[in-house]
Design an enzyme around this catalytic site. Structure first.
Site, PDB file in Angstrom:
ATOM      1  N   ARG A 256       0.861  -1.184   0.000  1.00  0.00           N
ATOM      2  CA  ARG A 256       0.000   0.000   0.000  1.00  0.00           C
ATOM      3  C   ARG A 256       0.893   1.229   0.000  1.00  0.00           C
ATOM      4  O   ARG A 256       1.755   1.381   0.860  1.00  0.00           O
ATOM      5  CB  ARG A 256      -0.956  -0.003   1.188  1.00  0.00           C
ATOM      6  CG  ARG A 256      -0.339  -0.158   2.556  1.00  0.00           C
ATOM      7  CD  ARG A 256      -1.392  -0.019   3.656  1.00  0.00           C
ATOM      8  NE  ARG A 256      -0.894  -0.455   4.946  1.00  0.00           N
ATOM      9  CZ  ARG A 256      -0.191   0.290   5.782  1.00  0.00           C
ATOM     10  NH1 ARG A 256       0.123   1.527   5.455  1.00  0.00           N
ATOM     11  NH2 ARG A 256       0.212  -0.193   6.951  1.00  0.00           N
ATOM     12  N   HIS A 260      -2.173   3.182   6.429  1.00  0.00           N
ATOM     13  CA  HIS A 260      -3.163   2.124   6.654  1.00  0.00           C
ATOM     14  C   HIS A 260      -4.574   2.666   6.475  1.00  0.00           C
ATOM     15  O   HIS A 260      -5.407   2.056   5.809  1.00  0.00           O
ATOM     16  CB  HIS A 260      -2.993   1.555   8.058  1.00  0.00           C
ATOM     17  CG  HIS A 260      -4.020   0.544   8.440  1.00  0.00           C
ATOM     18  ND1 HIS A 260      -4.060  -0.714   7.889  1.00  0.00           N
ATOM     19  CD2 HIS A 260      -5.051   0.609   9.313  1.00  0.00           C
ATOM     20  CE1 HIS A 260      -5.075  -1.386   8.401  1.00  0.00           C
ATOM     21  NE2 HIS A 260      -5.688  -0.601   9.271  1.00  0.00           N
ATOM     22  N   TYR A 269       6.605   4.185  10.821  1.00  0.00           N
ATOM     23  CA  TYR A 269       7.028   2.788  10.944  1.00  0.00           C
ATOM     24  C   TYR A 269       7.553   2.162   9.655  1.00  0.00           C
ATOM     25  O   TYR A 269       8.050   1.047   9.678  1.00  0.00           O
ATOM     26  CB  TYR A 269       5.888   1.925  11.505  1.00  0.00           C
ATOM     27  CG  TYR A 269       4.583   2.012  10.728  1.00  0.00           C
ATOM     28  CD1 TYR A 269       4.381   1.250   9.589  1.00  0.00           C
ATOM     29  CD2 TYR A 269       3.549   2.847  11.156  1.00  0.00           C
ATOM     30  CE1 TYR A 269       3.185   1.324   8.885  1.00  0.00           C
ATOM     31  CE2 TYR A 269       2.356   2.928  10.460  1.00  0.00           C
ATOM     32  CZ  TYR A 269       2.179   2.160   9.322  1.00  0.00           C
ATOM     33  OH  TYR A 269       0.995   2.236   8.622  1.00  0.00           O
TER      34      TYR A 269
END
Length: 360
Positions: A256, A260, A269
Site C-alpha cells: 500500500r 493504513h 514505521y
C-alpha cells in the site's frame, strides 16, 4: 523487502513492464480488449481512491482505507470471478466491490457512514466490508460449504490482508475448508504490514502461501503488482474449486503506497527507502501502462481520454451520493438490536427530547 520470495512467486510482467518467458504464452492468448480492460479498471480504481482521500480530507466522508498500490491484486482477482460467486471483502477492497457490481454511489455512502452502502443490488453477491480482522474468512468458507451442500457451481472468496493470518479465524477457516474440500479461495493481499507491524514480526513463516500445506491444500505466492499473473493464478484456483478439487490460498505480494487509513501516519514505521522503491520501481499501473505502450496498444491521447472519462463518472457518483437526504438522528439506534436495551432506549428518548420530537 519481499526480495527473498521472488524466486518462488508467479510473475508474468516484470517491474520494468516486460513480459517474462513464462508469461509470453499467457499474454499472447489475451485479446486486445482483455488487455485494455485490465488497464481501464486499474486506472479507474486509482482515480477513485485518490478522490476518496480528498473527500475525507475535506470532511465529506469519514475515515477511509486507501488502496493505491494494490490495484493489480484486486483487478486481476476480481475479473476472474463470475456473477454467481460470493465475495467477502475486507475494508480495503473497494476495487473488488465495484468490479463485481457494487455501484460507486453506494461505496461512497459506506465511507460516509450510511447503511445504504452495505446493501448490494439484486444479484450481486458481495457482503459488506469486514472491519474486524479476519471475521469474513470463516463466513466465506461457510458460504462455500453451503454451495457444496446444495451442489451449486458458485465459489466463495475471502479477501484479507497479511495481518488477518495472525488471527484464529484464519486458521479455523483454513482447517474447515481443507477438511471438507470446499470451493473457497482465500485471497491474501500481503502489503507487508498489519497496520504498523511488519510481516516478519507477525509470522515465522517465510510466506503466507506456505501456511496452506498444514491444511493440505495448495498455497500460491504471486507478484501482487502483476495484474496478468494475479488473474491467471486466480482463474486456475477458481477452476479447481468449481471442479470440486477444494480450496486454494493465494498470497498476492503487494504494497500500500499510503497509510493504513487516513487516521494513520505510515512514516512512523515504514523505512523511507522501502517506500520509495515500491512507489518508483514496482508500481502496478505504471508497469502495465509501459507494457501496453511498448506493444502499441495504448497511446498518450487514449490514456488521457480514459482518465477524463473515469473522472467524470467518479464526480457524478459523488454528486449522487451527496444529494441523498440524510437519515434522521435516531438512525444511530437502528440495525443493531431487535429491541433496544434500556440504556440505549433512554439515550434515544433523550435525543428525541433534545430535538423536540419525543412523544411518550
Amino acid at each position: 523487502m519481499f526480495n527473498q520470495w521472488e524466486s518462488e512467486w508467479v510473475q508474468y510482467i516484470t517491474p520494468e513492464g516486460e513480459i517474462t518467458p513464462t508469461g509470453e504464452k499467457v499474454w499472447d492468448e489475451k485479446s486486445t480488449e482483455e488487455k485494455l480492460r485490465f488497464y481501464r479498471w486499474m486506472t479507474f480504481i486509482r482515480l477513485f481512491d485518490r478522490k476518496m482521500v480528498v473527500l475525507q480530507r475535506q470532511g465529506r466522508i469519514g475515515t477511509y482505507a486507501p488502496l493505491e498500490g494494490q490495484e493489480a491484486a484486486q483487478v486481476g482477482s476480481a475479473l476472474a470471478l463470475k456473477q454467481e460467486d460470493w465475495v467477502f471483502p475486507s475494508y480495503r477492497d473497494h476495487g473488488v466491490a465495484m468490479i463485481v457490481g457494487m455501484p460507486l454511489t453506494q461505496i461512497i455512502l459506506y465511507w460516509a457512514g450510511r447503511v445504504e452502502g452495505c446493501k448490494p443490488p439484486e444479484g450481486v453477491r458481495i457482503m459488506p466490508p469486514a472491519v474486524p480482522i479476519a471475521t469474513q474468512i470463516p463466513h466465506a468458507v461457510g458460504a462455500a460449504w453451503g454451495s457444496k451442500l446444495r451442489k451449486e457451481n458458485s465459489v466463495a472468496v475471502a479477501y484479507f490482508g497479511d495481518g488477518a493470518t495472525s488471527e484464529g479465524d484464519f486458521h479455523e477457516a483454513c482447517n474447515f475448508a481443507g477438511v471438507f474440500q470446499l470451493p473457497a479461495i482465500l485471497f491474501c493481499q500481503n502489503n507487508g504490514y498489519a497496520i504498523s507491524v511488519p510481516f516478519t514480526r507477525q509470522s515465522a513463516s517465510k510466506t503466507v502461501a506456505q501456511k496452506a500445506s498444514a491444511y493440505n491444500f495448495p498455497g500460491i505466492c504471486v507478484d501482487g503488482n502483476d495484474v496478468l499473473a494475479v488473474f491467471e493464478v486466480m482463474k486456475q484456483a477458481v477452476e479447481r474449486a468449481r471442479q470440486g478439487e477444494g480450496p486454494t490460498l493465494i498470497e498476492a505480494v503487494t504494497y500500500r503506497k499510503g497509510a493504513h487509513t487516513t487516521a494513520d501516519d505510515a512514516t512512523r514505521y515504514r523505512p523511507f527507502d522501502e517506500v520509495e522503491e515500491w512507489i518508483n520501481k514496482r508500481d502496478p499501473l505504471i508497469r502495465y501502462i509501459t507494457l501496453l505502450k511498448n506493444e502499441g496498444l495504448l497511446t498518450e491521447q487514449e490514456e488521457r481520454d480514459w482518465e477524463e472519462n473515469a473522472k467524470q463518472k467518479i464526480e457524478q457518483a459523488v454528486k449522487e451520493a451527496e444529494a441523498i437526504p440524510p437519515k434522521p438522528s435516531t438512525h444511530l439506534f437502528a440495525h443493531v438490536y431487535a429491541k433496544l436495551p434500556p440504556a440505549l432506549e433512554k439515550q434515544k428518548e433523550e435525543l428525541l427530547k433534545k430535538e423536540g420530537t419525543y412523544h411518550a
